[in-house]
Design a protein around this motif. Structure first.
Motif, PDB file in Angstrom:
ATOM      1  N   MET A   1      -0.901   5.629  25.191  1.00  0.00           N
ATOM      2  CA  MET A   1       0.089   5.844  23.959  1.00  0.00           C
ATOM      3  C   MET A   1       1.002   4.542  24.051  1.00  0.00           C
ATOM      4  N   GLY A   2       1.402   4.371  22.534  1.00  0.00           N
ATOM      5  CA  GLY A   2       2.032   3.040  22.539  1.00  0.00           C
ATOM      6  C   GLY A   2       3.679   3.277  22.651  1.00  0.00           C
ATOM      7  N   ALA A   3       4.399   2.795  22.709  1.00  0.00           N
ATOM      8  CA  ALA A   3       5.857   2.724  22.983  1.00  0.00           C
ATOM      9  C   ALA A   3       6.431   3.199  21.787  1.00  0.00           C
ATOM     10  N   HIS A   4       7.455   4.179  22.093  1.00  0.00           N
ATOM     11  CA  HIS A   4       8.068   4.657  20.714  1.00  0.00           C
ATOM     12  C   HIS A   4       9.116   3.667  19.957  1.00  0.00           C
ATOM     13  N   THR A   5       8.759   3.452  18.764  1.00  0.00           N
ATOM     14  CA  THR A   5       9.669   2.621  18.018  1.00  0.00           C
ATOM     15  C   THR A   5      11.057   3.112  17.545  1.00  0.00           C
ATOM     16  N   LEU A   6      12.140   2.490  18.137  1.00  0.00           N
ATOM     17  CA  LEU A   6      13.416   2.907  17.572  1.00  0.00           C
ATOM     18  C   LEU A   6      13.718   2.833  16.102  1.00  0.00           C
ATOM     19  N   LEU A   7      14.030   3.732  15.415  1.00  0.00           N
ATOM     20  CA  LEU A   7      14.529   3.259  14.004  1.00  0.00           C
ATOM     21  C   LEU A   7      15.800   3.323  13.826  1.00  0.00           C
ATOM     22  N   THR A   8      16.213   2.318  13.034  1.00  0.00           N
ATOM     23  CA  THR A   8      17.700   2.090  12.889  1.00  0.00           C
ATOM     24  C   THR A   8      18.063   2.256  11.367  1.00  0.00           C
ATOM     25  N   PRO A   9      18.122   3.392  10.811  1.00  0.00           N
ATOM     26  CA  PRO A   9      18.192   3.277   9.606  1.00  0.00           C
ATOM     27  C   PRO A   9      19.646   2.858   8.984  1.00  0.00           C
ATOM     28  N   VAL A  10      19.899   2.575   7.903  1.00  0.00           N
ATOM     29  CA  VAL A  10      21.042   2.285   7.130  1.00  0.00           C
ATOM     30  C   VAL A  10      21.187   3.057   5.654  1.00  0.00           C
ATOM     31  N   VAL A  11      20.061   2.704   5.016  1.00  0.00           N
ATOM     32  CA  VAL A  11      19.900   3.767   3.629  1.00  0.00           C
ATOM     33  C   VAL A  11      19.213   4.844   3.985  1.00  0.00           C
ATOM     34  N   SER A  12      18.099   4.815   4.437  1.00  0.00           N
ATOM     35  CA  SER A  12      17.333   5.871   4.854  1.00  0.00           C
ATOM     36  C   SER A  12      16.187   5.849   5.901  1.00  0.00           C
ATOM     37  N   LYS A  13      15.847   6.692   6.833  1.00  0.00           N
ATOM     38  CA  LYS A  13      14.809   6.490   7.943  1.00  0.00           C
ATOM     39  C   LYS A  13      13.474   6.288   7.083  1.00  0.00           C
ATOM     40  N   ILE A  14      13.228   6.835   5.878  1.00  0.00           N
ATOM     41  CA  ILE A  14      12.231   6.700   5.060  1.00  0.00           C
ATOM     42  C   ILE A  14      11.666   5.251   4.812  1.00  0.00           C
ATOM     43  N   PHE A  15      12.800   4.292   4.821  1.00  0.00           N
ATOM     44  CA  PHE A  15      12.349   2.849   4.601  1.00  0.00           C
ATOM     45  C   PHE A  15      12.307   1.851   5.931  1.00  0.00           C
ATOM     46  N   CYS A  16      12.273   2.777   6.997  1.00  0.00           N
ATOM     47  CA  CYS A  16      11.996   2.231   8.323  1.00  0.00           C
ATOM     48  C   CYS A  16      10.380   2.530   8.709  1.00  0.00           C
ATOM     49  N   SER A  17       9.908   1.456   9.180  1.00  0.00           N
ATOM     50  CA  SER A  17       8.580   1.498   9.703  1.00  0.00           C
ATOM     51  C   SER A  17       8.244   1.365  10.952  1.00  0.00           C
ATOM     52  N   SER A  18       7.441   1.842  11.868  1.00  0.00           N
ATOM     53  CA  SER A  18       6.930   1.540  13.129  1.00  0.00           C
ATOM     54  C   SER A  18       6.230   0.295  13.329  1.00  0.00           C
ATOM     55  N   LEU A  19       5.964  -0.256  12.163  1.00  0.00           N
ATOM     56  CA  LEU A  19       5.007  -1.649  12.030  1.00  0.00           C
ATOM     57  C   LEU A  19       5.978  -2.696  11.447  1.00  0.00           C
ATOM     58  N   GLN A  20       5.550  -3.869  11.670  1.00  0.00           N
ATOM     59  CA  GLN A  20       6.306  -5.024  11.011  1.00  0.00           C
ATOM     60  C   GLN A  20       5.884  -5.008   9.723  1.00  0.00           C
ATOM     61  N   ALA A  21       6.678  -5.270   8.829  1.00  0.00           N
ATOM     62  CA  ALA A  21       6.427  -5.463   7.284  1.00  0.00           C
ATOM     63  C   ALA A  21       6.720  -6.695   6.703  1.00  0.00           C
ATOM     64  N   VAL A  22       5.760  -7.040   5.755  1.00  0.00           N
ATOM     65  CA  VAL A  22       5.511  -8.525   5.362  1.00  0.00           C
ATOM     66  C   VAL A  22       5.730  -7.930   3.824  1.00  0.00           C
TER      67      VAL A  22
END
Length: 203
Positions: A1-22
């Motif tokens: 299993m991969g490492a868990h990505t720590l989410l750092t929401p400011v507006v909302s966690k729905i805008f945080c992704s466990s993957l890099q976003a371009v």
């Protein structure tokens, strides 16, 4: 299993992704559409947009919308006598609730005399403020030249702004957001940088 990505929401966690976003940012022509920004993903789907003075009709105000066009963030530049005497401009970012600004989620400070971003010039504080810290993120590099980064207080790159490809330039550039970080917050910071530099969100 991969490492868990720590989410750092400011507006909302729905805008945080466990993957890099371009994300691809395009400036809207002020004369045709009132200016502002349109943000798409790699599949060319609109994920965010920014309304500025040309659409809102008031200077120093910005609205960030999600891909459905719903307002999620209201940003405004502080005014008043105290602000006029300060050496810094201050911006406030609020969550939108039923179309109205509600909870303050971040504040951004920028010097009145500097357009490019040297280290420490532009700093962002996420609410609520901690007792032992005065800022959480800073902007380094030159937004005007599309060579800019948002970094955490510990120096980690949160988002990198740059240009690549034949169509890249001031009107079309990319933003790489690292896993776990709030993409809506990053776009809010970019909207302020755009306004600071007198670009598409400014009248």
């Amino acid at each position: 299993m991969g490492a868990h990505t720590l989410l750092t929401p400011v507006v909302s966690k729905i805008f945080c992704s466990s993957l890099q976003a371009v994300l691809l940012v395009r400036r809207r022509p002020p004369a045709v559409t009132g200016g502002g920004l349109v943000v798409t993903d790699r599949e060319q789907r609109v994920v965010f947009s920014v309304d500025g003075c040309g659409i809102i009709g008031a200077s120093g105000q910005l609205v960030v919308r999600d891909g459905d066009g719903t307002a999620i963030l209201f940003i405004h530049k502080k005014g008043g006598v105290v602000q006029a005497l300060s050496v810094h401009n201050r911006w406030k970012g609020y969550l939108m609730d039923y179309g109205e600004p509600s909870k303050l989620v971040f504040s951004l400070q920028e010097p009145k005399t500097v357009l490019s971003c040297a280290a420490g010039d532009v700093r962002v504080t996420v609410e609520p403020k901690g007792r032992k810290r005065h800022w959480d993120y800073e902007v380094t590099g030159s937004f005007a030249h599309r060579a800019c980064a948002v970094r955490s207080r510990t120096g980690h790159v949160v988002a990198q702004i740059g240009v690549k490809g034949m169509m890249a330039g001031r009107d079309f550039y990319h933003v790489v957001v690292q896993p776990g970080y709030d993409q809506a917050f990053v776009i809010g910071v970019i909207a302020i940088l755009d306004n600071m530099n007198g670009e598409s969100t400014r009248c």
